[in-house]
Scaffold this motif. Structure first.
Motif, PDB file in Angstrom:
ATOM      1  N   LYS A  91     -22.266   8.567  -5.935  1.00  0.00           N
ATOM      2  CA  LYS A  91     -23.181   9.029  -6.974  1.00  0.00           C
ATOM      3  C   LYS A  91     -22.620  10.194  -7.794  1.00  0.00           C
ATOM      4  N   VAL A  92     -21.589  10.867  -7.284  1.00  0.00           N
ATOM      5  CA  VAL A  92     -21.025  12.000  -8.042  1.00  0.00           C
ATOM      6  C   VAL A  92     -19.633  11.700  -8.596  1.00  0.00           C
ATOM      7  N   VAL A  93     -19.144  10.478  -8.391  1.00  0.00           N
ATOM      8  CA  VAL A  93     -17.815  10.096  -8.895  1.00  0.00           C
ATOM      9  C   VAL A  93     -17.844  10.025 -10.419  1.00  0.00           C
ATOM     10  N   SER A  94     -16.849  10.604 -11.068  1.00  0.00           N
ATOM     11  CA  SER A  94     -16.822  10.627 -12.531  1.00  0.00           C
ATOM     12  C   SER A  94     -15.837   9.630 -13.136  1.00  0.00           C
ATOM     13  N   ASN A  95     -15.001   8.990 -12.298  1.00  0.00           N
ATOM     14  CA  ASN A  95     -14.012   8.030 -12.784  1.00  0.00           C
ATOM     15  C   ASN A  95     -14.496   6.588 -12.624  1.00  0.00           C
ATOM     16  N   GLU A  96     -13.775   5.675 -13.255  1.00  0.00           N
ATOM     17  CA  GLU A  96     -14.152   4.257 -13.205  1.00  0.00           C
ATOM     18  C   GLU A  96     -13.822   3.627 -11.859  1.00  0.00           C
ATOM     19  N   TYR A  97     -12.777   4.159 -11.220  1.00  0.00           N
ATOM     20  CA  TYR A  97     -12.338   3.592  -9.945  1.00  0.00           C
ATOM     21  C   TYR A  97     -12.351   4.654  -8.855  1.00  0.00           C
ATOM     22  N   VAL A  98     -12.630   4.200  -7.649  1.00  0.00           N
ATOM     23  CA  VAL A  98     -12.695   5.095  -6.497  1.00  0.00           C
ATOM     24  C   VAL A  98     -11.847   4.532  -5.365  1.00  0.00           C
ATOM     25  N   ILE A  99     -11.223   5.427  -4.637  1.00  0.00           N
ATOM     26  CA  ILE A  99     -10.534   5.062  -3.402  1.00  0.00           C
ATOM     27  C   ILE A  99     -11.293   5.712  -2.258  1.00  0.00           C
ATOM     28  N   ILE A 100     -11.758   4.908  -1.338  1.00  0.00           N
ATOM     29  CA  ILE A 100     -12.506   5.418  -0.186  1.00  0.00           C
ATOM     30  C   ILE A 100     -11.576   5.529   1.001  1.00  0.00           C
ATOM     31  N   HIS A 101     -11.616   6.678   1.642  1.00  0.00           N
ATOM     32  CA  HIS A 101     -10.783   6.898   2.822  1.00  0.00           C
ATOM     33  C   HIS A 101     -11.582   7.668   3.864  1.00  0.00           C
ATOM     34  N   GLU A 102     -11.077   7.651   5.089  1.00  0.00           N
ATOM     35  CA  GLU A 102     -11.729   8.352   6.194  1.00  0.00           C
ATOM     36  C   GLU A 102     -10.820   9.465   6.704  1.00  0.00           C
ATOM     37  N   ALA A 103     -11.387  10.641   6.917  1.00  0.00           N
ATOM     38  CA  ALA A 103     -10.605  11.773   7.413  1.00  0.00           C
ATOM     39  C   ALA A 103     -10.021  11.502   8.788  1.00  0.00           C
ATOM     40  N   ALA A 104     -10.618  10.571   9.517  1.00  0.00           N
ATOM     41  CA  ALA A 104     -10.138  10.243  10.867  1.00  0.00           C
ATOM     42  C   ALA A 104      -9.020   9.205  10.854  1.00  0.00           C
ATOM     43  N   ARG A 105      -8.502   8.863   9.663  1.00  0.00           N
ATOM     44  CA  ARG A 105      -7.310   8.002   9.541  1.00  0.00           C
ATOM     45  C   ARG A 105      -6.184   8.828   8.907  1.00  0.00           C
ATOM     46  N   PRO A 106      -5.482   9.615   9.721  1.00  0.00           N
ATOM     47  CA  PRO A 106      -4.526  10.577   9.179  1.00  0.00           C
ATOM     48  C   PRO A 106      -3.113  10.053   8.943  1.00  0.00           C
ATOM     49  N   PHE A 107      -2.874   8.746   9.189  1.00  0.00           N
ATOM     50  CA  PHE A 107      -1.496   8.250   9.137  1.00  0.00           C
ATOM     51  C   PHE A 107      -1.218   7.355   7.935  1.00  0.00           C
ATOM     52  N   VAL A 108      -2.030   7.459   6.911  1.00  0.00           N
ATOM     53  CA  VAL A 108      -1.793   6.704   5.679  1.00  0.00           C
ATOM     54  C   VAL A 108      -0.872   7.517   4.791  1.00  0.00           C
ATOM     55  N   LYS A 109       0.212   6.893   4.339  1.00  0.00           N
ATOM     56  CA  LYS A 109       1.209   7.592   3.535  1.00  0.00           C
ATOM     57  C   LYS A 109       0.842   7.569   2.046  1.00  0.00           C
ATOM     58  N   GLU A 110       1.485   8.448   1.302  1.00  0.00           N
ATOM     59  CA  GLU A 110       1.240   8.507  -0.141  1.00  0.00           C
ATOM     60  C   GLU A 110       1.474   7.155  -0.798  1.00  0.00           C
ATOM     61  N   GLY A 111       2.515   6.461  -0.361  1.00  0.00           N
ATOM     62  CA  GLY A 111       2.843   5.174  -0.960  1.00  0.00           C
ATOM     63  C   GLY A 111       1.759   4.139  -0.799  1.00  0.00           C
ATOM     64  N   GLU A 112       0.975   4.255   0.260  1.00  0.00           N
ATOM     65  CA  GLU A 112      -0.112   3.298   0.487  1.00  0.00           C
ATOM     66  C   GLU A 112      -1.289   3.579  -0.451  1.00  0.00           C
ATOM     67  N   PHE A 113      -1.546   4.856  -0.721  1.00  0.00           N
ATOM     68  CA  PHE A 113      -2.534   5.185  -1.759  1.00  0.00           C
ATOM     69  C   PHE A 113      -2.026   4.715  -3.116  1.00  0.00           C
ATOM     70  N   GLN A 114      -0.744   4.952  -3.382  1.00  0.00           N
ATOM     71  CA  GLN A 114      -0.160   4.587  -4.668  1.00  0.00           C
ATOM     72  C   GLN A 114      -0.212   3.079  -4.889  1.00  0.00           C
ATOM     73  N   ALA A 115      -0.010   2.306  -3.828  1.00  0.00           N
ATOM     74  CA  ALA A 115      -0.043   0.849  -3.954  1.00  0.00           C
ATOM     75  C   ALA A 115      -1.408   0.351  -4.413  1.00  0.00           C
ATOM     76  N   LEU A 116      -2.470   0.992  -3.946  1.00  0.00           N
ATOM     77  CA  LEU A 116      -3.816   0.626  -4.397  1.00  0.00           C
ATOM     78  C   LEU A 116      -3.988   0.960  -5.873  1.00  0.00           C
ATOM     79  N   ILE A 117      -3.516   2.123  -6.259  1.00  0.00           N
ATOM     80  CA  ILE A 117      -3.625   2.546  -7.657  1.00  0.00           C
ATOM     81  C   ILE A 117      -2.856   1.585  -8.566  1.00  0.00           C
ATOM     82  N   ASP A 118      -1.680   1.165  -8.142  1.00  0.00           N
ATOM     83  CA  ASP A 118      -0.821   0.316  -8.975  1.00  0.00           C
ATOM     84  C   ASP A 118      -1.269  -1.141  -9.016  1.00  0.00           C
TER      85      ASP A 118
END
Length: 226
Positions: A91-118
């Protein structure tokens, strides 16, 4: 640009600790900071919504300051269940797209976030093949599931905000509860959801043994395989 909704509202009762698991130390720093630091380094992300217990707002603010997080941070109160927490964040997101993540999943690398964006698809999730037999049943076996047709759902997940909110609204109207957002969207919309293969290292820290395994994963996967 993208917003990350970082879920940090869990109580972590199964960890048997005095504070929620996402604030416990992993490799010398609070678990939540492993994700926050990597997200902070991605230029396409200009907003991080942290959904948390109000009691930990000041704790998070102090961590953000201590670790020099420069991306805009918005703190939102967690709901009684995960689904409500996600909705509060959306409800407070200001962008068109959102990436949802959990703080209890600490082993996701930058490249994995980037792959979703790309990825050109609007709704994309990570999933990992299930290598064990899965049965249906409670006290007695009532069926066998074909593991070749199943995936272990992982986060992060990318969605078009308007489509995910619309699916949440329908779920709320029907009184249905889901444990993650891909299943919620699949059941309450006609949108396609792409599956990208994840890794076995992307575990969720839930129980005390996971924290012990996490130290090993951090050294082997994060440090040694950059």
């Amino acid at each position: 640009m993208y917003t990350v909704v970082l879920l940090s509202g869990g109580k972590g009762n199964r960890m048997q600790e005095s504070k929620p698991k996402q604030y416990l130390l992993l490799a010398g720093k609070p678990m939540i900071m492993h994700s926050l630091e990597r997200i902070d380094r991605l230029p396409e992300i200009n907003e991080i919504v942290i959904v948390c217990d109000p009691l930990y707002r000041d704790v998070i603010k102090q961590m953000v300051k201590e670790y020099n997080i420069t991306t805009k941070i918005i703190l939102v109160d967690a709901g009684e269940i995960r689904q409500e927490s996600v909705y509060n964040g959306l409800k407070v997101v200001s962008n068109e797209y959102v990436i949802i993540h959990e703080a209890a999943r600490p082993f996701v690398k930058e490249g994995e976030f980037q792959a979703l964006i790309d990825d050109s698809e609007s709704n994309v999730i990570y999933g990992y093949d299930i290598s064990y037999t899965v049965l249906k049943g409670n006290d007695f076996v009532s069926g066998v599931l074909n593991r070749s047709e199943l995936i272990n759902v992982q986060l992060p997940q990318k969605f078009k905000v308007s489509e995910l909110i619309a699916a949440h609204d329908i779920a709320i109207k029907h009184g249905d509860i889901y444990t993650e957002d891909a299943s919620l969207m699949f059941a309450n919309s006609d949108q396609k959801i792409k599956i990208v293969r994840g890794t076995s290292y992307n575990i969720k820290i839930t129980e005390p043994i996971d924290l012990l395994l996490g130290e090993i994963i951090y050294k082997d996967y994060i440090i040694n395989r950059k």
